[in-house]
Design a protein around this motif. Sequence first.
Motif, PDB file in Angstrom:
ATOM      1  N   ALA A  92       4.538  -5.103  -0.937  1.00  0.00           N
ATOM      2  CA  ALA A  92       5.514  -4.775   0.208  1.00  0.00           C
ATOM      3  C   ALA A  92       6.973  -4.989  -0.279  1.00  0.00           C
ATOM      4  N   GLY A  93       7.329  -5.711  -1.234  1.00  0.00           N
ATOM      5  CA  GLY A  93       8.752  -6.007  -1.756  1.00  0.00           C
ATOM      6  C   GLY A  93       8.844  -4.821  -2.527  1.00  0.00           C
ATOM      7  N   GLY A  94       8.004  -4.186  -3.236  1.00  0.00           N
ATOM      8  CA  GLY A  94       8.282  -3.064  -4.006  1.00  0.00           C
ATOM      9  C   GLY A  94       8.676  -1.682  -3.138  1.00  0.00           C
ATOM     10  N   LEU A  95       7.906  -1.790  -1.849  1.00  0.00           N
ATOM     11  CA  LEU A  95       8.084  -0.653  -1.200  1.00  0.00           C
ATOM     12  C   LEU A  95       9.183  -0.777  -0.215  1.00  0.00           C
ATOM     13  N   MET A  96       9.897  -1.868   0.163  1.00  0.00           N
ATOM     14  CA  MET A  96      10.843  -1.859   1.041  1.00  0.00           C
ATOM     15  C   MET A  96      12.196  -1.488   0.703  1.00  0.00           C
ATOM     16  N   ALA A  97      12.803  -1.305   1.496  1.00  0.00           N
ATOM     17  CA  ALA A  97      14.554  -0.715   1.320  1.00  0.00           C
ATOM     18  C   ALA A  97      15.480  -1.840   1.866  1.00  0.00           C
ATOM     19  N   LYS A  98      16.564  -2.285   1.128  1.00  0.00           N
ATOM     20  CA  LYS A  98      17.290  -3.061   1.790  1.00  0.00           C
ATOM     21  C   LYS A  98      18.012  -2.783   3.077  1.00  0.00           C
ATOM     22  N   GLU A  99      18.094  -1.442   3.090  1.00  0.00           N
ATOM     23  CA  GLU A  99      19.144  -0.889   4.331  1.00  0.00           C
ATOM     24  C   GLU A  99      18.318  -0.779   5.642  1.00  0.00           C
ATOM     25  N   SER A 122      -1.717  -1.642   0.132  1.00  0.00           N
ATOM     26  CA  SER A 122      -2.665  -1.164   0.989  1.00  0.00           C
ATOM     27  C   SER A 122      -2.725  -2.123   2.472  1.00  0.00           C
ATOM     28  N   GLU A 123      -2.153  -3.352   2.243  1.00  0.00           N
ATOM     29  CA  GLU A 123      -2.145  -4.250   3.600  1.00  0.00           C
ATOM     30  C   GLU A 123      -1.063  -3.654   4.514  1.00  0.00           C
ATOM     31  N   VAL A 124       0.041  -3.224   3.887  1.00  0.00           N
ATOM     32  CA  VAL A 124       0.995  -2.625   4.443  1.00  0.00           C
ATOM     33  C   VAL A 124       0.648  -1.468   5.366  1.00  0.00           C
ATOM     34  N   VAL A 125       0.037  -0.348   4.680  1.00  0.00           N
ATOM     35  CA  VAL A 125      -0.759   0.691   5.174  1.00  0.00           C
ATOM     36  C   VAL A 125      -1.534   0.298   6.458  1.00  0.00           C
ATOM     37  N   ILE A 175       8.026   4.609   7.612  1.00  0.00           N
ATOM     38  CA  ILE A 175       6.684   5.410   7.596  1.00  0.00           C
ATOM     39  C   ILE A 175       6.692   6.366   6.518  1.00  0.00           C
ATOM     40  N   ASP A 176       7.903   6.969   6.069  1.00  0.00           N
ATOM     41  CA  ASP A 176       7.804   7.756   4.997  1.00  0.00           C
ATOM     42  C   ASP A 176       7.332   7.364   3.822  1.00  0.00           C
ATOM     43  N   ASP A 177       7.678   5.925   3.520  1.00  0.00           N
ATOM     44  CA  ASP A 177       7.069   5.393   2.345  1.00  0.00           C
ATOM     45  C   ASP A 177       5.772   4.825   2.453  1.00  0.00           C
ATOM     46  N   VAL A 178       5.341   4.649   3.400  1.00  0.00           N
ATOM     47  CA  VAL A 178       3.778   4.431   3.792  1.00  0.00           C
ATOM     48  C   VAL A 178       2.912   5.790   3.686  1.00  0.00           C
ATOM     49  N   VAL A 179       3.381   6.688   4.189  1.00  0.00           N
ATOM     50  CA  VAL A 179       2.812   8.120   4.014  1.00  0.00           C
ATOM     51  C   VAL A 179       2.591   8.388   2.491  1.00  0.00           C
ATOM     52  N   GLU A 192      -1.043   8.870  -2.162  1.00  0.00           N
ATOM     53  CA  GLU A 192      -1.772   8.240  -3.298  1.00  0.00           C
ATOM     54  C   GLU A 192      -2.956   7.675  -3.573  1.00  0.00           C
ATOM     55  N   GLN A 193      -3.245   6.698  -2.419  1.00  0.00           N
ATOM     56  CA  GLN A 193      -4.542   6.312  -2.284  1.00  0.00           C
ATOM     57  C   GLN A 193      -5.515   7.288  -1.930  1.00  0.00           C
ATOM     58  N   ALA A 194      -5.468   8.130  -1.283  1.00  0.00           N
ATOM     59  CA  ALA A 194      -6.205   9.412  -0.928  1.00  0.00           C
ATOM     60  C   ALA A 194      -6.612  10.247  -2.330  1.00  0.00           C
ATOM     61  N   GLU A 195      -5.642  10.435  -3.008  1.00  0.00           N
ATOM     62  CA  GLU A 195      -5.848  11.174  -4.058  1.00  0.00           C
ATOM     63  C   GLU A 195      -6.537  10.548  -5.067  1.00  0.00           C
ATOM     64  N   LEU A 196      -6.377   8.979  -5.432  1.00  0.00           N
ATOM     65  CA  LEU A 196      -7.019   8.329  -6.237  1.00  0.00           C
ATOM     66  C   LEU A 196      -8.402   8.135  -5.733  1.00  0.00           C
ATOM     67  N   SER A 197      -8.686   8.095  -4.657  1.00  0.00           N
ATOM     68  CA  SER A 197     -10.064   7.704  -4.184  1.00  0.00           C
ATOM     69  C   SER A 197     -10.750   9.105  -4.248  1.00  0.00           C
TER      70      SER A 197
END
Length: 450
Positions: free
Chosen positions: A136-143, A218-221, A247-251, A256-261
Amino acid sequence: MQVEITREYIEQVEEAIERQDRDFLLSTMAEMHPADITTVLYELDPNESRYVLDQLPPEVGAEILSDLDDDIRNEFLDKFTSEEIARYVNLMHSDDAVDILNEQSVQTREEVIAHIDNDEKAAAILDLLHYEEDCAGGLMAKELIKVNLNWRVRQCIEEVRRQAERVARIYTVYVVDDRDKLLGRVSVKRLLLSKDDTQVKDIYSEDVISIESYKDESEVVSVMQRYDLEAIPVVNIQGRLLGRITIDDVVDVMQEQAELSRQLMTGISENVEEDDSVLRISRARLPWLIIGMVGGLLAAHFMGFYEDDIALLPAIALFVPLITATGGNVGIQSSSIIIQTLSSNEVMFDNITQRLIKVILVALLNALIISILVFSATYLFKQDFTLAMVVSVALFSVVMLASLMGTITPMILDKVGINPAVAAGPFITTANDLLGLTIYFGIAHVLYNL
């Protein structure tokens, strides 16, 4: 003027770049969305793309760089100096900036940060660089926009105006205490409708869903899907507000998860794309192809045990493809449903008995229908009751067994910490081939008493 992206337009862009016709590029791309310009750049080589980007406003260039695929962006940024990269990074959201910097060498990364003239932006980027990319820390933005619990509405609105300059989308306003601990949220509408001297603590809502910075992506999603969120605040262990995930980061993560699966289920062992090197694509496909080949050799060797039986009754060999194909298809269907459930983090092992009973009932119904159809078709065309019985009974058994294997195998792998998607492709198919042939020839041997 709206420009349609066609092969003809791409050729016009290439000609304009060759003659350095800046006016043509600016006039045709002025009304284009940055994502459409990105599509154009994919058709150009890095030097041509660099020229186009130099002609565009820096804000547009920053958005285009954020949208580019990683491999193409790395090749593209090789043409830039650290100072030039910093000019664009300075205009990006902190999470996008970190994504780009993580792809660079340590030296380039430090040089770029040194050239960022916004101290607040540089501090935010340095803070985010400490987090792993897949948490989650790697996905978040500080803004984000936050206000203090004890502020009055007038002060909050002024703060919203100030912070909104660096926040593209305002989903909600977060409420914190003097130590930046997340307490709740307040909508912009509520702020605008409240009196100027009203304190935030009198109008904010404590109903806020947050996620800790160390949680896996994955838990964030899962959380954002479950509660239908457009943004989620990220906090540390002490509950202090660190940033937000939109939401754009989660999409992007979901894609990526769907492609990997999908790749794992089709027997591709690593993330590859069409434009990757021949060696990398081959390396990704080869392991499961070898497993499939070994399974085929084992099946051929196994059929050798029944060579005399096949010689006495060649007709039983005609139905081998039917047995193996049906078992593989049933196994893939069953495992795909289980993997979909596992990926959504639904509780499975608490009601495993109910699930297995349901799987057995579904398999029983499918097996009965298929075996009856196969028995009828075989007897109709071959006029051999025993052969029809062998094929139908074997197919019934294979469908039941493949359903159970396709259900249980991903659950076991998930329980022991292995990605269950790896079991949905060649592994289950190959295993079902061998078990299906064992059942088929075993039943044939018994019923024909060969």
